[in-house]
Write a protein that holds these residues in place. Structure first.
Motif, PDB file in Angstrom:
ATOM      1  N   PHE A  55       0.813  -1.186   0.000  1.00 56.70           N
ATOM      2  CA  PHE A  55       0.000   0.000   0.000  1.00 56.70           C
ATOM      3  C   PHE A  55       0.865   1.262   0.000  1.00 56.70           C
ATOM      4  N   TYR A  56       1.894   1.244   0.847  1.00 56.90           N
ATOM      5  CA  TYR A  56       2.787   2.406   0.916  1.00 56.90           C
ATOM      6  C   TYR A  56       3.603   2.556  -0.368  1.00 56.90           C
ATOM      7  N   THR A  57       3.961   1.410  -0.962  1.00 55.88           N
ATOM      8  CA  THR A  57       4.720   1.484  -2.217  1.00 55.88           C
ATOM      9  C   THR A  57       3.899   2.204  -3.282  1.00 55.88           C
ATOM     10  N   GLU A  58       2.617   1.814  -3.364  1.00 57.31           N
ATOM     11  CA  GLU A  58       1.736   2.470  -4.334  1.00 57.31           C
ATOM     12  C   GLU A  58       1.636   3.964  -4.040  1.00 57.31           C
ATOM     13  N   ALA A  59       1.504   4.291  -2.749  1.00 56.59           N
ATOM     14  CA  ALA A  59       1.362   5.693  -2.377  1.00 56.59           C
ATOM     15  C   ALA A  59       2.598   6.485  -2.776  1.00 56.59           C
ATOM     16  N   ARG A  60       3.772   5.876  -2.592  1.00 55.85           N
ATOM     17  CA  ARG A  60       5.014   6.553  -2.985  1.00 55.85           C
ATOM     18  C   ARG A  60       5.042   6.807  -4.484  1.00 55.85           C
ATOM     19  N   ASN A  61       4.551   5.814  -5.252  1.00 55.51           N
ATOM     20  CA  ASN A  61       4.497   5.975  -6.709  1.00 55.51           C
ATOM     21  C   ASN A  61       3.687   7.198  -7.101  1.00 55.51           C
ATOM     22  N   ILE A  62       2.575   7.391  -6.404  1.00 52.80           N
ATOM     23  CA  ILE A  62       1.701   8.512  -6.746  1.00 52.80           C
ATOM     24  C   ILE A  62       2.342   9.823  -6.291  1.00 52.80           C
ATOM     25  N   ALA A  63       2.950   9.780  -5.096  1.00 49.40           N
ATOM     26  CA  ALA A  63       3.463  11.020  -4.509  1.00 49.40           C
ATOM     27  C   ALA A  63       4.656  11.573  -5.273  1.00 49.40           C
ATOM     28  N   ARG A  64       5.363  10.718  -6.017  1.00 50.00           N
ATOM     29  CA  ARG A  64       6.547  11.237  -6.690  1.00 50.00           C
ATOM     30  C   ARG A  64       6.193  12.044  -7.940  1.00 50.00           C
ATOM     31  N   LEU A  65       4.912  12.028  -8.341  1.00 53.06           N
ATOM     32  CA  LEU A  65       4.506  12.802  -9.513  1.00 53.06           C
ATOM     33  C   LEU A  65       4.327  14.270  -9.132  1.00 53.06           C
ATOM     34  N   VAL A  66       5.247  15.089  -9.551  1.00 50.88           N
ATOM     35  CA  VAL A  66       5.145  16.520  -9.254  1.00 50.88           C
ATOM     36  C   VAL A  66       5.125  17.266 -10.587  1.00 50.88           C
ATOM     37  N   HIS A  67       3.965  17.785 -10.923  1.00 51.53           N
ATOM     38  CA  HIS A  67       3.804  18.435 -12.227  1.00 51.53           C
ATOM     39  C   HIS A  67       2.727  19.507 -12.081  1.00 51.53           C
ATOM     40  N   GLY A 142      -7.878  24.160 -11.002  1.00 51.83           N
ATOM     41  CA  GLY A 142      -7.178  24.792  -9.879  1.00 51.83           C
ATOM     42  C   GLY A 142      -7.628  26.227  -9.669  1.00 51.83           C
ATOM     43  N   ARG A 143      -6.901  26.907  -8.788  1.00 50.92           N
ATOM     44  CA  ARG A 143      -7.295  28.270  -8.422  1.00 50.92           C
ATOM     45  C   ARG A 143      -7.327  29.211  -9.610  1.00 50.92           C
ATOM     46  N   ARG A 144      -6.412  29.013 -10.549  1.00 46.99           N
ATOM     47  CA  ARG A 144      -6.394  29.881 -11.747  1.00 46.99           C
ATOM     48  C   ARG A 144      -7.062  29.182 -12.926  1.00 46.99           C
ATOM     49  N   ASN A 145      -7.925  28.235 -12.608  1.00 43.09           N
ATOM     50  CA  ASN A 145      -8.617  27.444 -13.619  1.00 43.09           C
ATOM     51  C   ASN A 145      -7.682  26.626 -14.483  1.00 43.09           C
ATOM     52  N   GLU A 146      -6.477  26.372 -13.955  1.00 40.64           N
ATOM     53  CA  GLU A 146      -5.585  25.472 -14.678  1.00 40.64           C
ATOM     54  C   GLU A 146      -6.074  24.041 -14.457  1.00 40.64           C
ATOM     55  N   VAL A 147      -5.743  23.189 -15.413  1.00 44.28           N
ATOM     56  CA  VAL A 147      -6.200  21.807 -15.338  1.00 44.28           C
ATOM     57  C   VAL A 147      -5.321  21.008 -14.384  1.00 44.28           C
ATOM     58  N   LEU A 148      -5.935  20.229 -13.528  1.00 44.77           N
ATOM     59  CA  LEU A 148      -5.186  19.381 -12.592  1.00 44.77           C
ATOM     60  C   LEU A 148      -5.714  17.958 -12.696  1.00 44.77           C
ATOM     61  N   LEU A 149      -4.861  17.087 -13.162  1.00 43.29           N
ATOM     62  CA  LEU A 149      -5.263  15.698 -13.311  1.00 43.29           C
ATOM     63  C   LEU A 149      -5.227  15.027 -11.944  1.00 43.29           C
ATOM     64  N   SER A 150      -6.301  14.310 -11.615  1.00 43.11           N
ATOM     65  CA  SER A 150      -6.308  13.681 -10.295  1.00 43.11           C
ATOM     66  C   SER A 150      -6.429  12.178 -10.441  1.00 43.11           C
ATOM     67  N   ASP A 151      -6.357  11.501  -9.324  1.00 42.64           N
ATOM     68  CA  ASP A 151      -6.536  10.051  -9.265  1.00 42.64           C
ATOM     69  C   ASP A 151      -5.450   9.268  -9.964  1.00 42.64           C
ATOM     70  N   PHE A 152      -4.251   9.814 -10.038  1.00 43.32           N
ATOM     71  CA  PHE A 152      -3.169   9.072 -10.656  1.00 43.32           C
ATOM     72  C   PHE A 152      -2.870   7.837  -9.852  1.00 43.32           C
ATOM     73  N   GLY A 153      -2.993   6.710 -10.492  1.00 43.78           N
ATOM     74  CA  GLY A 153      -2.608   5.477  -9.812  1.00 43.78           C
ATOM     75  C   GLY A 153      -3.553   5.047  -8.717  1.00 43.78           C
ATOM     76  N   ILE A 154      -4.535   5.876  -8.399  1.00 43.59           N
ATOM     77  CA  ILE A 154      -5.423   5.496  -7.303  1.00 43.59           C
ATOM     78  C   ILE A 154      -6.323   4.351  -7.752  1.00 43.59           C
ATOM     79  N   ALA A 155      -6.751   4.433  -9.008  1.00 40.49           N
ATOM     80  CA  ALA A 155      -7.564   3.348  -9.548  1.00 40.49           C
ATOM     81  C   ALA A 155      -6.789   2.040  -9.438  1.00 40.49           C
ATOM     82  N   LEU A 156      -5.507   2.124  -9.786  1.00 37.39           N
ATOM     83  CA  LEU A 156      -4.663   0.933  -9.753  1.00 37.39           C
ATOM     84  C   LEU A 156      -4.522   0.424  -8.319  1.00 37.39           C
ATOM     85  N   MET A 157      -4.336   1.381  -7.417  1.00 35.25           N
ATOM     86  CA  MET A 157      -4.153   1.039  -6.018  1.00 35.25           C
ATOM     87  C   MET A 157      -5.372   0.271  -5.503  1.00 35.25           C
ATOM     88  N   VAL A 158      -6.532   0.779  -5.846  1.00 31.47           N
ATOM     89  CA  VAL A 158      -7.749   0.145  -5.352  1.00 31.47           C
ATOM     90  C   VAL A 158      -7.936  -1.202  -6.034  1.00 31.47           C
TER      91      VAL A 158
END
Ligand code: AMP
Length: 629
Positions: A55-67, A142-158
Motif C-alpha cells: 500500500f505504501y509502495t503504491e502511495a510513494r508511486n503517486i506522490a513522486r509525480l510533481v507536475h 485549480g485556483r487559476r482554472n488550470e487543469v489538474l489531473l487527479s486520481d493518478f494510480g489510485i484506480a490501480l491502487m484500489v
C-alpha cells in the motif's frame, strides 16, 4: 461507508464532504495547526487483508509525480485500517461539473485543456506510469482554472487491493481503450481516453453508448461515428487527428500523447485560419493531413515595423507565439526576412521576422531537434537533434534534401554553417565534431580534440592566416570545460583555453573589423584583433584575444549563460542567461546598454544579420524581436 465529517485524519479536521466517486469519499480538510485547506480522499477500502507495505509502495508511486497539471499528493496515512490521501485542494470543481454532458466547447478551449492534460500524462508516461482512468470526472480545475489531473494510480491502487466489480468500472468504460478492456493498459490507452474526451467536447456526445456489453463491443470493433456527420463545421484535419487517437490498434495512434496534443493544436490553428490544403513541407511528416497555413497564425506584433527605425533599444517590434514549448535555437535568414526556430515540441518553424506569419513547418516527430541554422546564402536550413542525423531542408520548397548520418548513434548538440560555403560543422555528445560537405554528404574533417560532449561551436566569420596557411577556423566548447580553436579544413589545433572548471554551453567568434572589406574604422585599440567568447554553466562569460591567446574579459553572472553573440559590426556583445534576461554591452566602453527581460528563463538569442534587431526566446515558448542598441 461512514461519514467522516467532523473527524480528524492525520493533521486534518474534515469539515465537509466535497464529493464521492467509485473508490473514495473526498472531504475538505483543514490543517489543525496551519489552518491550510486540503482535500482528504478517504478510500472505500480497508487494509485488513492487504499487506500495508504494498500500500505504501503504491502511495510513494503517486506522490513522486510533481507536475503543474497533476494534483499534488501532500500526505498519506492509514487510520484504523482506512487509508487516506491528503491532496491539494482544487476549488473550482471538475471538468465534468463545469461542462454538463452534451456541452460543445469552442475548439480553442478544447485545445487548451487537451494540451495541459497531455503534458501531465506525458510526464507520467515518461516515468513509466499509466493513468488508466482519464475522464472529465478526474480532471479538476485549480485556483487559476488550470487543469489538474487527479486520481493518478489510485484506480490501480484500489484494483490491486480488492476485487473490482463491474460497477466500479462503469464510469470509466465510455473512455476505456480496447487493449485496456482486454487487461493490457499502456500509455497509448490514456491517449485513447483523451481522444474520447476530445470527441465528446467537439460534438457534445461520446462515440460509444448503450449498455456496458454494447459499449465494450463497440470499443473493440466499431469505428467511432464521423465527427463531421454530427458537427459539419469540424474540419477534416481536426477529425483526422481525433480519429488517429481513437485507433483500435494502439500502434496506429500517435507515438505519444504529447504528439496527439501537438497535432490537434496544429490542426486547430489551420482550421481557425481557414488554411487551404498545401501539403506539409516535410516529406517525412507522419501526419499526412497537416497543412501549411495560408494566412498568419497568432502573432505578437507589438508595434508597427515602421516604428522600429526610431524606436529605442529594447522596444519589442514583433515576435512569434507558434511554439508550444521551450525554444532551443534561433537563426535568421541572411536577408533579415525570416527566422527558423525550434523548441522541445519537435517542430521546426520558419516564420516571417516582421509579421510573425508562419511560412513552413518541418516536422520531425521521431527526433527532438536541438538546433536549426540557415546557410550563408539562405537557400538551405539544417537541423540536428537526438537521433544523430543532420537534415538539410530546401527553404524554397520545404523539401528534405539530404540526411547526414555520420554521427553514429550520438545526439547532436550544435551545428554551424560555414560563412561562405555549403559546409557544415556539427558537434555531438560523444565529443566528436564533424565538418562535412552539405551538398555531397562527404565528411571533410573529424575533430577529436574534446574529451566530453561538445555543446557549442562557431566558425570564424572570415579566413585566418597562420604559418600553416589560410582558412576558416572553428571554436568549440563543451563538458570538458575547455575552449578550443582549430582549422576547419584540417582539424589542426590552434589554441586551447582552459580556465574555469564549469561546462561550456555557448561560444561565439567576433567579426573581424580590421578585414579590408570592413566599413568600420577601429575605434580604439580594443578592436585590434578578433575574439572568441564562451558562456558557462556557472554563469561565467569569458573572452580571449585569438591573436595573442590572452584572456581579455571574464565576468560571472548569476546563472548559466546559454548564448553569447556579437553584433555583426562587432561593437556590441550580447548574452542570454537562465535568469530570464538578455544583456547587451558596448565592446568599446564595456558599458551595459540594455537589459531585456523575458518572463521566463532565456535560452537563445540571435542578432539579425543587419544588426538592427535581436530575437530572443526561451522557457516560455515565446520569441520576441526587439530593437538592438
Ligand atoms: P473522486 O473520488 O476522485 O472521483 O472524487 C470525487 C469528487 O470529489 C470529485 O468529483 C470532486 O468533486 C471532488 N474532489 C476530488 N479531489 C478533489 C480535490 N483535490 N480538490 C477538490 N475536490 C476534489
Amino acid at each position: 461507508m461512514s461519514d467522516y465529517t467532523g473527524r480528524q485524519l492525520g493533521n486534518y479536521q474534515l469539515t465537509r464532504l466535497l464529493g464521492e466517486g467509485a473508490f473514495a469519499q473526498v472531504y475538505l480538510g483543514e490543517h489543525i495547526y496551519l489552518s491550510t485547506q486540503a482535500a482528504i480522499k478517504v478510500l472505500k477500502t480497508q487494509t485488513e487483508n492487504y499487506p500495508v507495505d504494498l500500500f505504501y509502495t503504491e502511495a510513494r508511486n503517486i506522490a513522486r509525480l510533481v507536475h503543474p497539471n497533476i494534483v499534488r499528493v501532500l500526505d498519506f496515512g492509514v487510520d484504523s485500517n482506512t487509508p487516506f490521501l491528503v491532496l491539494d485542494y482544487a476549488p473550482n470543481g471538475t471538468l465534468r461539473q463545469r461542462y454538463v454532458p452534451g456541452t460543445v466547447l469552442p475548439l480553442s478551449t478544447i485545445v487548451s485543456y487537451i494540451k495541459q492534460i497531455a503534458e501531465a500524462l506525458q510526464y507520467a508516461h515518461d516515468d513509466k506510469l499509466v493513468h488508466r482512468d482519464i475522464k472529465p470526472e478526474n480532471i479538476l480545475l485549480g485556483r487559476r482554472n488550470e487543469v489538474l489531473l487527479s486520481d493518478f494510480g489510485i484506480a490501480l491502487m484500489v484494483q490491486t487491493m480488492q476485487y473490482q466489480n463491474l460497477q466500479d468500472v462503469a464510469g470509466t468504460l465510455p473512455y476505456m481503450a480496447p487493449e485496456q478492456i482486454q487487461g493490457q493498459p499502456r500509455p497509448a490507452s490514456d491517449q485513447y481516453s483523451l481522444g474520447i474526451i476530445a470527441y465528446e467536447w467537439l460534438s457534445g456526445r461520446r462515440p460509444f453508448q448503450g449498455s456496458m456489453t454494447e459499449m465494450i463491443s463497440q470499443h473493440l470493433a466499431v469505428a467511432p461515428p464521423s465527427l463531421r456527420s454530427i458537427i459539419p463545421a469540424i474540419t477534416p484535419d481536426v477529425e483526422h487527428v481525433v480519429m488517429t487517437a481513437l485507433e483500435k490498434d494502439p500502434g496506429q495512434r500517435f507515438g505519444s500523447v504529447r504528439a496527439f496534443a501537438v497535432a490537434l493544436e496544429q490542426a486547430s490553428q489551420f482550421s481557425e485560419q481557414g488554411g487551404k490544403s498545401v501539403l506539409a513541407s516535410a516529406p517525412t511528416a507522419p501526419i499526412p493531413s497537416l497543412k501549411k497555413p495560408a494566412t498568419p497564425p497568432p502573432i505578437s506584433l507589438r508595434a508597427p515595423a515602421s516604428m522600429a527605425q526610431s524606436a529605442p533599444a529594447g522596444t519589442v517590434i514583433g515576435g512569434y507565439h507558434g511554439h508550444l514549448n521551450t525554444v532551443r535555437s534561433l537563426s535568421w535568414s541572411p536577408d533579415n526576412a525570416s527566422i527558423v526556430s525550434v523548441s522541445d515540441d519537435r517542430l521546426v518553424h520558419v516564420w516571417d521576422a516582421l509579421t510573425g506569419e508562419r511560412r513552413q513547418i518541418y516536422q520531425d516527430i521521431a527526433n527532438i531537434v536541438h538546433a536549426a541554422a540557415w546557410s550563408f546564402d539562405g537557400s538551405r536550413i539544417a537541423t540536428v537533434g537526438n537521433d544523430a542525423h543532420v537534415r538539410i531542408w530546401d527553404f524554397a520548397t520545404g523539401r528534405l534534401l539530404a540526411t547526414y548520418r555520420g554521427h553514429t548513434g550520438s545526439a547532436i548538440n550544435a551545428l554551424a554553417w560555414s560563412p561562405a560555403h555549403h559546409i557544415i560543422a556539427t558537434a555531438a555528445s560523444d565529443g566528436v565534431v564533424h565538418v562535412w560537405d552539405a551538398t555531397t554528404g562527404q565528411p571533410l574533417t573529424i575533430y577529436r580534440g574534446h574529451t566530453g560532449s561538445v555543446n557549442a561551436l562557431a566558425w570564424s566569420p572570415y579566413e585566418i592566416s597562420t604559418p600553416y596557411g589560410r582558412g576558416y577556423h572553428i571554436v568549440s566548447g563543451g563538458d570538458d570545460v575547455s575552449i578550443q580553436t582549430w582549422e576547419a579544413a584540417t582539424g589542426r589545433g590552434i589554441a586551447l583555453y582552459r580556465s574555469q572548471p564549469a561546462r561550456v554551453l555557448s561560444v561565439g567568434w567576433s567579426p573581424n573589423i580590421y578585414s579590408s572589406s570592413s566599413r568600420f574604422e577601429p575605434a580604439t585599440s580594443m578592436y585590434n584583433s578578433s575574439r572568441v567568447a564562451c558562456g558557462r554553466e556557472d554563469g561565467m562569460v569569458e573572452m580571449w584575444d585569438t591573436s595573442v591567446n590572452r584572456e581579455v574579459l571574464s565576468y560571472r553572472y548569476l546563472s548559466a549563460v546559454t548564448t553569447v553573440g556579437w553584433s555583426p559590426d562587432g561593437r556590441r556583445f550580447a548574452y542570454a542567461s537562465h535568469e530570464s534576461a538578455v544583456e547587451v554591452w558596448d565592446t568599446t566602453t564595456n558599458l551595459k546598454l540594455v537589459t531585456f527581460s523575458h518572463t521566463a528563463p532565456q535560452r537563445v538569442l540571435a542578432w539579425s544579420p543587419n544588426g538592427k534587431y535581436i530575437a530572443s526566446g526561451g522557457g516560455d515558448s515565446e520569441i520576441l524581436i526587439w530593437v538592438a542598441p
